[in-house]
Design an enzyme around this catalytic site. Structure first.
Site, PDB file in Angstrom:
ATOM      1  N   ARG A   1       8.164 -11.665  -6.157  1.00 56.11           N
ATOM      2  CA  ARG A   1       7.322 -10.770  -6.937  1.00 56.11           C
ATOM      3  C   ARG A   1       7.692 -10.794  -8.408  1.00 56.11           C
ATOM      4  O   ARG A   1       6.933 -10.346  -9.249  1.00 56.11           O
ATOM      5  CB  ARG A   1       7.473  -9.340  -6.426  1.00 56.11           C
ATOM      6  CG  ARG A   1       7.240  -9.156  -4.942  1.00 56.11           C
ATOM      7  CD  ARG A   1       7.806  -7.838  -4.467  1.00 56.11           C
ATOM      8  NE  ARG A   1       9.228  -7.718  -4.799  1.00 56.11           N
ATOM      9  CZ  ARG A   1       9.977  -6.656  -4.556  1.00 56.11           C
ATOM     10  NH1 ARG A   1       9.435  -5.597  -3.983  1.00 56.11           N
ATOM     11  NH2 ARG A   1      11.250  -6.623  -4.886  1.00 56.11           N
TER      12      ARG A   1
ATOM     13  N   ARG B   1      -8.321  -0.144   1.680  1.00 58.50           N
ATOM     14  CA  ARG B   1      -7.800  -0.812   2.873  1.00 58.50           C
ATOM     15  C   ARG B   1      -7.029   0.161   3.757  1.00 58.50           C
ATOM     16  O   ARG B   1      -6.570   1.210   3.326  1.00 58.50           O
ATOM     17  CB  ARG B   1      -6.918  -2.005   2.495  1.00 58.50           C
ATOM     18  CG  ARG B   1      -5.544  -1.626   1.995  1.00 58.50           C
ATOM     19  CD  ARG B   1      -4.705  -2.864   1.895  1.00 58.50           C
ATOM     20  NE  ARG B   1      -3.460  -2.587   1.210  1.00 58.50           N
ATOM     21  CZ  ARG B   1      -2.568  -3.512   0.915  1.00 58.50           C
ATOM     22  NH1 ARG B   1      -2.802  -4.766   1.220  1.00 58.50           N
ATOM     23  NH2 ARG B   1      -1.453  -3.197   0.312  1.00 58.50           N
TER      24      ARG B   1
ATOM     25  N   ARG C   1      -2.992   3.668   3.936  1.00 56.50           N
ATOM     26  CA  ARG C   1      -1.541   3.596   3.772  1.00 56.50           C
ATOM     27  C   ARG C   1      -1.048   4.707   2.850  1.00 56.50           C
ATOM     28  O   ARG C   1      -1.698   5.030   1.865  1.00 56.50           O
ATOM     29  CB  ARG C   1      -1.148   2.230   3.206  1.00 56.50           C
ATOM     30  CG  ARG C   1      -1.481   1.147   4.191  1.00 56.50           C
ATOM     31  CD  ARG C   1      -1.028  -0.231   3.801  1.00 56.50           C
ATOM     32  NE  ARG C   1      -0.437  -0.339   2.491  1.00 56.50           N
ATOM     33  CZ  ARG C   1       0.606  -1.107   2.237  1.00 56.50           C
ATOM     34  NH1 ARG C   1       1.197  -1.755   3.210  1.00 56.50           N
ATOM     35  NH2 ARG C   1       1.056  -1.233   1.030  1.00 56.50           N
TER      36      ARG C   1
ATOM     37  N   ARG D   1       1.356  -0.731  -9.264  1.00 61.21           N
ATOM     38  CA  ARG D   1       1.545  -2.048  -8.653  1.00 61.21           C
ATOM     39  C   ARG D   1       0.732  -3.129  -9.356  1.00 61.21           C
ATOM     40  O   ARG D   1       1.175  -4.272  -9.475  1.00 61.21           O
ATOM     41  CB  ARG D   1       1.212  -2.002  -7.163  1.00 61.21           C
ATOM     42  CG  ARG D   1       2.390  -1.463  -6.351  1.00 61.21           C
ATOM     43  CD  ARG D   1       2.132  -1.555  -4.877  1.00 61.21           C
ATOM     44  NE  ARG D   1       1.171  -0.547  -4.465  1.00 61.21           N
ATOM     45  CZ  ARG D   1       0.455  -0.604  -3.340  1.00 61.21           C
ATOM     46  NH1 ARG D   1       0.581  -1.626  -2.541  1.00 61.21           N
ATOM     47  NH2 ARG D   1      -0.378   0.358  -3.025  1.00 61.21           N
TER      48      ARG D   1
END
Ligand SMILES: [Zn+2]
Length: 223
Positions: A98, A138, A170, A181
């Site tokens: 990442r 999502r 989530r 993010r």
């Protein structure tokens, strides 16, 4: 489809919501490679109840990034186990590089475990806006942990198609952490992508298509 003669390592990259995990798993199945995803591997450690497991549970529930040391340590343990088991034709790494420091360590780990002779870096590219839309909508199975993308036919799923578990948004999918993010991706991951590009190792795939078409495009390039 040609066979990969040398042990192969594929690094799958992409913004959050790009569906890179799904593609990584499809590739693993197609070539008989080992799928090594950071999310799955970290959840395995969480369940051990070890010091690190408990701490990971806490950190990951807040949506914060797992520290580089802890992440790479988990990867090392997984690769060590695969080496011990043997007969591994290839590994597919998802979510381990990442940022630059991790990317350097992932490269070193591949060299250490002698999976560095045939490395493919695949970027599943989607725009920032597409990433944002997919992330805010999502869901995840609360039983087996499978992520259900907000794409195509998956939008209509009422229950997990693998285990029948309940689908929930989530806990870290809230606007503030999503924006954070996306920023992290831009500031930390894009430089890694650019490095692979500079080295001529990057394969860029258009991720704004159906899962099947993205997969077809990857196979085309790997031929
Ligand atoms: Zn499930």
């Amino acid at each position: 489809m040609k066979h990969f003669k040398k042990p192969t390592a594929m690094l799958i990259m992409g913004p959050q919501g790009s569906g890179k995990g799904t593609q990584a798993k499809l590739l693993a199945k197609k070539f008989g490679f080992e799928y090594v995803g950071s999310g799955d591997s970290l959840r395995v450690v969480q369940k051990t109840g070890s010091f690190t497991g408990k701490k990971l549970l806490k950190v990951m529930n807040t949506g914060a990034l797992v520290p580089n040391f802890a992440l790479v340590n988990v990867l090392g343990n997984v690769l060590e186990k695969l080496k011990k088991r043997g007969k591994v034709k290839g590994v597919i790494l998802d979510g381990w590089n990442r940022m630059m420091i991790e990317s350097i360590m992932v490269d070193e780990a591949l060299e250490w475990y002698e999976w560095d002779k045939n490395v493919k870096v695949i970027l599943i590219n989607i725009s920032r806006k597409e990433s944002y839309n997919r992330l805010t909508k999502r869901r995840q199975c609360n039983k087996c942990g499978q992520l259900i993308p907000w794409m195509g036919e998956f939008r209509n799923l009422k229950k997990c198609d693998k285990c029948g578990g309940e689908l929930v948004v989530r806990p870290d999918d809230n606007l503030a952490s999503i924006k954070k993010r996306l920023e992290e991706y831009k500031n930390q991951t894009v430089p890694v992508v650019n490095l692979y590009k500079k080295r001529g190792e990057l394969i860029v795939i258009n991720g704004e298509q159906s899962i099947e078409d993205v997969f077809k495009d990857i196979l085309k390039v790997l031929k």
